[in-house]
Design an enzyme around this catalytic site. Structure first.
Site, PDB file in Angstrom:
ATOM      1  N   LYS A  13      42.919  45.336  33.874  1.00 47.85           N
ATOM      2  CA  LYS A  13      43.548  46.184  34.639  1.00 47.85           C
ATOM      3  C   LYS A  13      44.942  46.201  35.087  1.00 47.85           C
ATOM      4  CE  LYS A  13      41.301  44.535  38.816  1.00 47.85           C
ATOM      5  NZ  LYS A  13      41.429  43.484  38.304  1.00 47.85           N
ATOM      6  N   ARG A  88      38.482  46.545  46.687  1.00 46.54           N
ATOM      7  CA  ARG A  88      37.643  45.716  45.933  1.00 46.54           C
ATOM      8  C   ARG A  88      36.347  45.475  46.654  1.00 46.54           C
ATOM      9  NH1 ARG A  88      41.124  42.083  43.056  1.00 46.54           N
ATOM     10  NH2 ARG A  88      39.904  40.722  41.781  1.00 46.54           N
ATOM     11  N   ARG A 123      44.108  34.344  29.421  1.00 40.86           N
ATOM     12  CA  ARG A 123      45.046  35.042  30.207  1.00 40.86           C
ATOM     13  C   ARG A 123      46.140  33.882  30.889  1.00 40.86           C
ATOM     14  NH1 ARG A 123      43.321  38.974  35.251  1.00 40.86           N
ATOM     15  NH2 ARG A 123      42.111  37.028  35.888  1.00 40.86           N
ATOM     16  N   ARG A 156      46.265  30.596  35.515  1.00 40.70           N
ATOM     17  CA  ARG A 156      45.972  30.556  36.895  1.00 40.70           C
ATOM     18  C   ARG A 156      44.788  29.640  37.292  1.00 40.70           C
ATOM     19  NH1 ARG A 156      44.897  36.866  38.063  1.00 40.70           N
ATOM     20  NH2 ARG A 156      43.200  35.745  39.292  1.00 40.70           N
ATOM     21  N   ARG A 167      33.221  34.605  39.980  1.00 36.13           N
ATOM     22  CA  ARG A 167      34.064  35.889  40.324  1.00 36.13           C
ATOM     23  C   ARG A 167      33.420  37.153  39.560  1.00 36.13           C
ATOM     24  NH1 ARG A 167      39.434  34.073  37.982  1.00 36.13           N
ATOM     25  NH2 ARG A 167      40.223  36.178  38.523  1.00 36.13           N
TER      26      ARG A 167
HETATM   27  P1  ADP Z   1      41.527  39.411  38.881  1.00 36.96           P
HETATM   28  O1  ADP Z   1      41.439  40.838  38.847  1.00 36.96           O
HETATM   29  O2  ADP Z   1      41.768  38.546  37.667  1.00 36.96           O
HETATM   30  O3  ADP Z   1      40.162  38.813  39.810  1.00 36.96           O
HETATM   31  P2  ADP Z   1      43.384  39.444  40.904  1.00 36.96           P
HETATM   32  O4  ADP Z   1      44.823  38.704  40.723  1.00 36.96           O
HETATM   33  O5  ADP Z   1      43.451  40.717  41.364  1.00 36.96           O
HETATM   34  O6  ADP Z   1      42.523  38.922  39.813  1.00 36.96           O
HETATM   35  O7  ADP Z   1      42.952  38.531  42.385  1.00 36.96           O
HETATM   36  C1  ADP Z   1      42.964  37.024  42.527  1.00 36.96           C
HETATM   37  C2  ADP Z   1      42.111  36.573  43.547  1.00 36.96           C
HETATM   38  O8  ADP Z   1      42.782  37.456  44.868  1.00 36.96           O
HETATM   39  C3  ADP Z   1      40.617  37.394  43.676  1.00 36.96           C
HETATM   40  O9  ADP Z   1      39.931  36.352  43.286  1.00 36.96           O
HETATM   41  C4  ADP Z   1      40.551  37.282  45.292  1.00 36.96           C
HETATM   42  O10 ADP Z   1      40.394  35.830  45.843  1.00 36.96           O
HETATM   43  C5  ADP Z   1      41.877  37.815  45.782  1.00 36.96           C
HETATM   44  N1  ADP Z   1      42.029  39.146  46.195  1.00 36.96           N
HETATM   45  C6  ADP Z   1      42.739  39.973  45.242  1.00 36.96           C
HETATM   46  N2  ADP Z   1      42.711  41.350  45.735  1.00 36.96           N
HETATM   47  C7  ADP Z   1      41.692  41.218  46.447  1.00 36.96           C
HETATM   48  C8  ADP Z   1      41.097  42.393  47.619  1.00 36.96           C
HETATM   49  N3  ADP Z   1      41.581  43.598  47.252  1.00 36.96           N
HETATM   50  N4  ADP Z   1      40.305  41.862  48.418  1.00 36.96           N
HETATM   51  C9  ADP Z   1      39.631  40.345  48.614  1.00 36.96           C
HETATM   52  N5  ADP Z   1      40.140  39.620  47.861  1.00 36.96           N
HETATM   53  C10 ADP Z   1      41.270  39.839  46.855  1.00 36.96           C
END
Ligand code: ADP
Ligand code: ZN
Length: 209
Positions: A13, A88, A123, A156, A167
């Site tokens: 995404k 989320r 990734r 990461r 996750r």
């Molecule tokens: P991915 O889509 O690969 O899980 P992201 O970069 O979107 O990775 O998010 C990385 C981390 O940041 C998540 O695992 C979470 O800990 C935190 N995070 C990001 N966006 C949110 C959100 N909207 N609510 C809660 N935690 C978030």
């Protein structure tokens, strides 16, 4: 245009949000990138978020909602934006509605769980600007160096196999309910994530027409 990109971690995404940003010229707002930046800079919310992110857990709604609200109030977001990684949880989606934000479409990128672990292992991300790469599908032109800013491209910490499984479980538990939430509101379009980035982009553009 105000869009939400929904999908499991590793669904692509973020990559698709970047593609749409480049085509439509509206910024993509990645809460993951904003949080990683905050951690790097050692800000108050960064310090609070770090322990959750390292464990692969969601950062508390109150923290993320505050960050998002400030971000979309910015001048660069006044003609629209793409939300990548927010909302989320149902509570975050409700907060967005309470802010009076009218979303045009929610693009749900669907990828089977079995494919997710491989994608996350593949990734890489720029530690300076957050641009995303894939060893197989989108390597940087020079190994380990970001095409757009010259920053360091690396894996990461939370993309290591230990955290990937939890996750994914959290995604199903907390985030997947948003599919029904936006379906009910008539906003949802689902795109099957393809192997090649460009093939998924074609489906995304078709869904946005
Ligand atoms: P991915 O889509 O690969 O899980 P992201 O970069 O979107 O990775 O998010 C990385 C981390 O940041 C998540 O695992 C979470 O800990 C935190 N995070 C990001 N966006 C949110 C959100 N909207 N609510 C809660 N935690 C978030
Ligand atoms: Zn970069």
């Amino acid at each position: 245009m105000k869009l939400i990109f929904l999908g499991a971690p590793g669904s692509g995404k973020g990559t698709q949000a970047e593609v749409v940003t480049n085509k439509y010229g509206i910024p993509s707002v990645s809460t993951g990138n904003i949080l990683r930046e905050a951690v790097k800079n050692g800000t108050k919310s960064g310090l609070e978020a770090k322990k959750y992110m390292d464990a692969g857990d969601l950062v508390p709604d109150s923290v993320v909602i505050g960050i998002l609200k400030d971000k979309i109030a910015g001048d660069d977001c006044k003609n629209g934006f793409i939300l990548d990684g927010f909302p989320r949880t149902v509570a975050q989606a409700e907060a967005l509605e309470e802010m009076g934000v009218e979303i045009d479409k929610v693009v749900n990128i669907s990828v089977a769980d079995e494919k997710i672990a491989g994608r996350m292992g593949d990734r890489r991300v720029c530690q300076d600007c957050g641009a995303s790469y894939s060893v197989t599908y989108k390597p940087p032109k020079a190994e380990g160096v970001c095409d757009s800013c010259g920053g360091k491209v690396a894996q990461r910490d939370d993309d290591k196999p230990e955290t990937v499984k939890s996750r994914l479980a959290i995604y199903h538990d907390k985030t997947a309910p948003l599919i029904g939430f936006y379906e009910k509101r008539g906003k949802l379009v689902t795109v099957e994530g393809q192997e090649e980035i460009a093939d998924t982009s074609k489906l995304v553009f078709a869904a946005l027409e």
